[in-house]
Scaffold this motif. Sequence first.
Motif, PDB file in Angstrom:
ATOM      1  N   ALA A   1      22.295   2.205  24.066  1.00 50.99           N
ATOM      2  CA  ALA A   1      22.131   3.627  23.734  1.00 50.99           C
ATOM      3  C   ALA A   1      20.784   3.877  23.068  1.00 50.99           C
ATOM      4  CB  ALA A   1      23.276   4.089  22.828  1.00 50.99           C
ATOM      5  N   TRP A   2      20.387   2.998  22.152  1.00 48.66           N
ATOM      6  CA  TRP A   2      19.103   3.151  21.461  1.00 48.66           C
ATOM      7  C   TRP A   2      17.939   3.053  22.455  1.00 48.66           C
ATOM      8  CZ3 TRP A   2      14.885  -0.093  20.841  1.00 48.66           C
ATOM      9  CH2 TRP A   2      13.931   0.336  19.915  1.00 48.66           C
ATOM     10  N   LEU A   3      18.056   2.169  23.416  1.00 51.59           N
ATOM     11  CA  LEU A   3      16.979   1.960  24.384  1.00 51.59           C
ATOM     12  C   LEU A   3      16.705   3.182  25.247  1.00 51.59           C
ATOM     13  CD1 LEU A   3      17.795  -1.688  25.414  1.00 51.59           C
ATOM     14  CD2 LEU A   3      15.639  -0.908  24.378  1.00 51.59           C
ATOM     15  N   HIS A   4      17.689   4.032  25.452  1.00 47.24           N
ATOM     16  CA  HIS A   4      17.504   5.210  26.303  1.00 47.24           C
ATOM     17  C   HIS A   4      16.492   6.208  25.734  1.00 47.24           C
ATOM     18  CE1 HIS A   4      20.144   4.292  29.597  1.00 47.24           C
ATOM     19  NE2 HIS A   4      21.053   3.873  28.733  1.00 47.24           N
ATOM     20  N   ASP A   5      16.193   6.100  24.441  1.00 41.01           N
ATOM     21  CA  ASP A   5      15.175   6.953  23.817  1.00 41.01           C
ATOM     22  C   ASP A   5      13.940   6.155  23.404  1.00 41.01           C
ATOM     23  OD1 ASP A   5      16.643   9.340  23.987  1.00 41.01           O
ATOM     24  OD2 ASP A   5      17.773   8.830  22.181  1.00 41.01           O
ATOM     25  N   SER A   6      13.809   4.944  23.898  1.00 39.54           N
ATOM     26  CA  SER A   6      12.715   4.064  23.484  1.00 39.54           C
ATOM     27  C   SER A   6      11.448   4.290  24.311  1.00 39.54           C
ATOM     28  CB  SER A   6      13.145   2.598  23.622  1.00 39.54           C
ATOM     29  OG  SER A   6      13.218   2.244  25.000  1.00 39.54           O
ATOM     30  N   ARG A   7      10.402   3.621  23.911  1.00 43.01           N
ATOM     31  CA  ARG A   7       9.129   3.676  24.632  1.00 43.01           C
ATOM     32  C   ARG A   7       9.288   3.151  26.065  1.00 43.01           C
ATOM     33  NH1 ARG A   7       5.081   4.550  20.844  1.00 43.01           N
ATOM     34  NH2 ARG A   7       3.385   3.752  22.125  1.00 43.01           N
ATOM     35  N   LEU A   8      10.169   2.181  26.263  1.00 46.91           N
ATOM     36  CA  LEU A   8      10.398   1.674  27.623  1.00 46.91           C
ATOM     37  C   LEU A   8      10.986   2.756  28.509  1.00 46.91           C
ATOM     38  CD1 LEU A   8      11.764  -1.951  27.149  1.00 46.91           C
ATOM     39  CD2 LEU A   8       9.480  -1.235  27.846  1.00 46.91           C
ATOM     40  N   ALA A   9      11.879   3.555  27.955  1.00 51.90           N
ATOM     41  CA  ALA A   9      12.489   4.646  28.736  1.00 51.90           C
ATOM     42  C   ALA A   9      11.481   5.749  29.015  1.00 51.90           C
ATOM     43  CB  ALA A   9      13.705   5.195  28.005  1.00 51.90           C
ATOM     44  N   GLU A  10      10.446   5.873  28.181  1.00 52.99           N
ATOM     45  CA  GLU A  10       9.393   6.850  28.452  1.00 52.99           C
ATOM     46  C   GLU A  10       8.582   6.443  29.685  1.00 52.99           C
ATOM     47  OE1 GLU A  10       6.974   7.349  24.982  1.00 52.99           O
ATOM     48  OE2 GLU A  10       8.635   8.098  23.787  1.00 52.99           O
TER      49      GLU A  10
ATOM     50  N   LYS B   1      18.548  -9.191  17.795  1.00 56.00           N
ATOM     51  CA  LYS B   1      18.582  -8.985  16.348  1.00 56.00           C
ATOM     52  C   LYS B   1      17.872 -10.118  15.605  1.00 56.00           C
ATOM     53  CE  LYS B   1      22.339  -7.290  14.494  1.00 56.00           C
ATOM     54  NZ  LYS B   1      23.756  -6.950  14.189  1.00 56.00           N
ATOM     55  N   HIS B   2      18.029 -11.346  16.068  1.00 51.62           N
ATOM     56  CA  HIS B   2      17.321 -12.477  15.437  1.00 51.62           C
ATOM     57  C   HIS B   2      15.807 -12.298  15.602  1.00 51.62           C
ATOM     58  CE1 HIS B   2      16.379 -16.446  13.998  1.00 51.62           C
ATOM     59  NE2 HIS B   2      15.773 -16.723  15.138  1.00 51.62           N
ATOM     60  N   PHE B   3      15.388 -11.916  16.799  1.00 49.89           N
ATOM     61  CA  PHE B   3      13.973 -11.651  17.043  1.00 49.89           C
ATOM     62  C   PHE B   3      13.482 -10.526  16.130  1.00 49.89           C
ATOM     63  CE2 PHE B   3      10.935  -8.794  19.033  1.00 49.89           C
ATOM     64  CZ  PHE B   3       9.848  -9.631  19.189  1.00 49.89           C
ATOM     65  N   ARG B   4      14.220  -9.419  16.084  1.00 48.86           N
ATOM     66  CA  ARG B   4      13.826  -8.272  15.263  1.00 48.86           C
ATOM     67  C   ARG B   4      13.677  -8.670  13.799  1.00 48.86           C
ATOM     68  NH1 ARG B   4      18.481  -4.502  13.914  1.00 48.86           N
ATOM     69  NH2 ARG B   4      18.844  -6.332  12.637  1.00 48.86           N
ATOM     70  N   ASP B   5      14.639  -9.431  13.279  1.00 51.01           N
ATOM     71  CA  ASP B   5      14.585  -9.847  11.878  1.00 51.01           C
ATOM     72  C   ASP B   5      13.376 -10.743  11.623  1.00 51.01           C
ATOM     73  OD1 ASP B   5      16.896  -8.377  11.688  1.00 51.01           O
ATOM     74  OD2 ASP B   5      18.207 -10.084  11.295  1.00 51.01           O
TER      75      ASP B   5
ATOM     76  N   LEU C   1      22.508  -1.608  15.223  1.00 50.29           N
ATOM     77  CA  LEU C   1      22.866  -2.454  16.369  1.00 50.29           C
ATOM     78  C   LEU C   1      24.089  -3.304  16.055  1.00 50.29           C
ATOM     79  CD1 LEU C   1      19.317  -3.627  17.522  1.00 50.29           C
ATOM     80  CD2 LEU C   1      20.627  -1.611  18.235  1.00 50.29           C
ATOM     81  N   HIS C   2      25.263  -2.696  16.173  1.00 49.96           N
ATOM     82  CA  HIS C   2      26.504  -3.406  15.887  1.00 49.96           C
ATOM     83  C   HIS C   2      27.125  -3.983  17.155  1.00 49.96           C
ATOM     84  CE1 HIS C   2      26.149  -1.778  11.885  1.00 49.96           C
ATOM     85  NE2 HIS C   2      26.015  -0.572  12.416  1.00 49.96           N
ATOM     86  N   THR C   3      26.877  -3.345  18.291  1.00 54.94           N
ATOM     87  CA  THR C   3      27.410  -3.818  19.569  1.00 54.94           C
ATOM     88  C   THR C   3      26.302  -3.760  20.617  1.00 54.94           C
ATOM     89  OG1 THR C   3      28.073  -1.642  20.400  1.00 54.94           O
ATOM     90  CG2 THR C   3      29.681  -2.827  19.007  1.00 54.94           C
ATOM     91  N   ALA C   4      26.542  -4.415  21.737  1.00 48.01           N
ATOM     92  CA  ALA C   4      25.581  -4.368  22.838  1.00 48.01           C
ATOM     93  C   ALA C   4      25.398  -2.942  23.336  1.00 48.01           C
ATOM     94  CB  ALA C   4      26.042  -5.287  23.975  1.00 48.01           C
ATOM     95  N   ASP C   5      26.451  -2.143  23.296  1.00 44.68           N
ATOM     96  CA  ASP C   5      26.344  -0.737  23.705  1.00 44.68           C
ATOM     97  C   ASP C   5      25.434   0.055  22.775  1.00 44.68           C
ATOM     98  OD1 ASP C   5      27.970  -1.138  25.901  1.00 44.68           O
ATOM     99  OD2 ASP C   5      29.793  -0.396  24.904  1.00 44.68           O
ATOM    100  N   ASP C   6      25.400  -0.323  21.489  1.00 44.91           N
ATOM    101  CA  ASP C   6      24.499   0.347  20.543  1.00 44.91           C
ATOM    102  C   ASP C   6      23.046   0.129  20.946  1.00 44.91           C
ATOM    103  OD1 ASP C   6      26.678   1.161  19.003  1.00 44.91           O
ATOM    104  OD2 ASP C   6      26.499  -0.528  17.606  1.00 44.91           O
ATOM    105  N   LEU C   7      22.713  -1.098  21.337  1.00 48.89           N
ATOM    106  CA  LEU C   7      21.342  -1.390  21.772  1.00 48.89           C
ATOM    107  C   LEU C   7      21.025  -0.608  23.045  1.00 48.89           C
ATOM    108  CD1 LEU C   7      18.629  -2.821  21.631  1.00 48.89           C
ATOM    109  CD2 LEU C   7      19.702  -4.802  22.744  1.00 48.89           C
TER     110      LEU C   7
END
Length: 192
Positions: free
Chosen positions: A46-55, A73-77, A38-44
């Motif tokens: 893109a990752w979300l499109h294959d996530s459980r939410l997208a299912e 990212k702060h939450f994730r850490d 997760l380096h940019t907002a676009d990275d997040l």
Amino acid sequence: MRTLTSLTGTTYQFEPGCFGLELLVTGGPGPGAAYEILHTADDLAAWLHDSRLAELAPLTDLRVSPAELARVKHFRDTLWSVAKAVADGRAPAPAELEVLNGCAEAPPRPRVDPATGQRAWVAPVTGTQILGAAAREAIDLVTTDLGERVRECGGENCYLIFLDTSRPGTRRWCSMQRCGNRHKVKAYRSRP
């Protein structure tokens, strides 16, 4: 189910059990830093499109700002530490619980698409709503009996954390393809 790739290039299937714990595979502190994606907002996004939410429903109008990415990212850490404590049967630190509380805003709102009769998300879905969905699940893991099924992989040098959704509640590995198989091979080789 997520397809993950180890640092050595091995791919394997990982079932995190819930969206909040799925977010952990995007990187994190300590050993997770090597896997940061997760380096940019676009990275997040893109990752979300294959996530459980997208299912549950397609994420067609997703809007994540750089500030929202920083909060995710702060939450994730923080969730890494909280999930590890829960898996170990310890109480998370009060300051970590306050991070979860501060992120538990409204999750994406589902709706029925009148044209198709299918589930959809009310658009746009924001980074704050994504954070809210993950934080609400994390709070459930800390405050309900689900916490008894949060596990850290039993494999050597594996730090993945998952919610054991198996019926008997006996899952030990992040993936039988990876850590479960490694354990079986090691046990076989150690036989006399």
